[in-house]
Design a protein around this motif. Structure first.
Motif, mmCIF file in Angstrom:
data_model
loop_
_atom_site.group_PDB
_atom_site.id
_atom_site.type_symbol
_atom_site.label_atom_id
_atom_site.label_comp_id
_atom_site.label_asym_id
_atom_site.label_seq_id
_atom_site.Cartn_x
_atom_site.Cartn_y
_atom_site.Cartn_z
ATOM 1 N N GLN A 1 0.850 -1.186 0.000
ATOM 2 C CA GLN A 1 0.000 0.000 0.000
ATOM 3 C C GLN A 1 0.889 1.240 0.000
ATOM 4 N N ALA A 2 0.420 2.278 -0.655
ATOM 5 C CA ALA A 2 1.147 3.541 -0.669
ATOM 6 C C ALA A 2 0.136 4.693 -0.700
ATOM 7 N N PRO A 3 0.456 5.793 0.001
ATOM 8 C CA PRO A 3 1.626 5.978 0.859
ATOM 9 C C PRO A 3 1.443 5.278 2.214
ATOM 10 N N THR A 4 2.493 5.249 3.011
ATOM 11 C CA THR A 4 2.406 4.700 4.363
ATOM 12 C C THR A 4 1.565 5.611 5.245
ATOM 13 N N SER A 5 1.784 6.902 5.090
ATOM 14 C CA SER A 5 0.992 7.881 5.820
ATOM 15 C C SER A 5 0.905 9.165 5.013
#
Lengths: 114, 109
Positions: A6-10
């Motif tokens: 998944q992207a972004p992480t945050s």
């Protein structure tokens, strides 16, 4: 084998902005899902796709859209982000949609909408 | 409506046994899952029950009673790494997973 990425992480996002969360799996799973996880609540299904080319609405679909152009990718788009969409978003996949099919989760995206 | 109930938090001692309960009321039943989720990480699959009885998998066991709408996860010989949240989920008549809010298990030395 990465499994699900998944992207972004945050991400910190201003209200009203458009945002796409990316999800890619390399397990050739047919079904994919987007959940949000909020403190004190169970995982809630936003949208799902039983197979490439099809999508469906989950429990909390408002404000979100998805597409499934191929088997591997399942992006989630927030057209105009609002603070109530602050959450941790998990993408998941399963081989099919049978009763015993296990869902495998990506690492999640932590989204803050200000 | 559909509902999954689990205790919010439990505390246990390293080396001991703990039982995490889950009760459910759903539209139909096509199996019950337990997942483990460490803080800041993704949920990972632990067990699946569709028939009544106990399923044992190493230190972890899961029990189901469909007539009572009840399941538990039993963790034996607790280790510090078992500190995590444990999520109960039921697959309903539409084959969607309905999730409980999770039980945070704190292990003390």
């Amino acid at each position: 084998i990465a499994g699900i990425t998944q992207a972004p992480t945050s991400q910190i996002l201003a209200a009203g902005r458009r945002m796409t969360l990316r999800c890619t799996q390399d397990m050739r799973h047919n079904a994919m899902y987007w959940y949000r996880q909020d403190l004190g609540l169970g995982l809630r299904l936003i949208h799902y796709s039983n197979t490439a080319g099809t999508t469906g609405k989950g429990e909390v679909p408002d404000g979100y859209s998805v597409s499934r152009a191929n088997t591997d990718d399942f992006p989630l788009t927030l057209a105009s982000a609002v603070p109530s969409q602050t959450s941790v978003y998990f993408c998941a996949s399963s081989d099919s949609t049978g009763a015993a099919d296990t869902q495998y989760f990506g690492p999640g995206t932590r989204l803050t909408v200000l | 409506g559909q509902n999954i109930d689990q205790p919010t938090e439990m505390t246990a001692t390293e080396g001991a046994i703990v039982q995490i309960n889950c009760t459910y009321q759903t539209s139909g039943f096509n199996g019950l899952f337990w997942y483990q989720q460490h803080a800041g990480e993704a949920p990972t699959f632990l067990s699946y029950n569709v028939l009544d009885g106990l399923e044992e998998k190493g230190r972890f066991s899961s029990f189901l009673s469909r007539s009572k709408g009840y399941s538990y996860l039993l963790l034996k010989e607790l280790q510090m790494k078992d500190s995590a949240s444990y999520l109960c989920a039921v697959r309903d008549s539409n084959y969607q997973l309905i999730w409980g809010a999770g039980t945070k298990l704190i292990i003390k030395p």
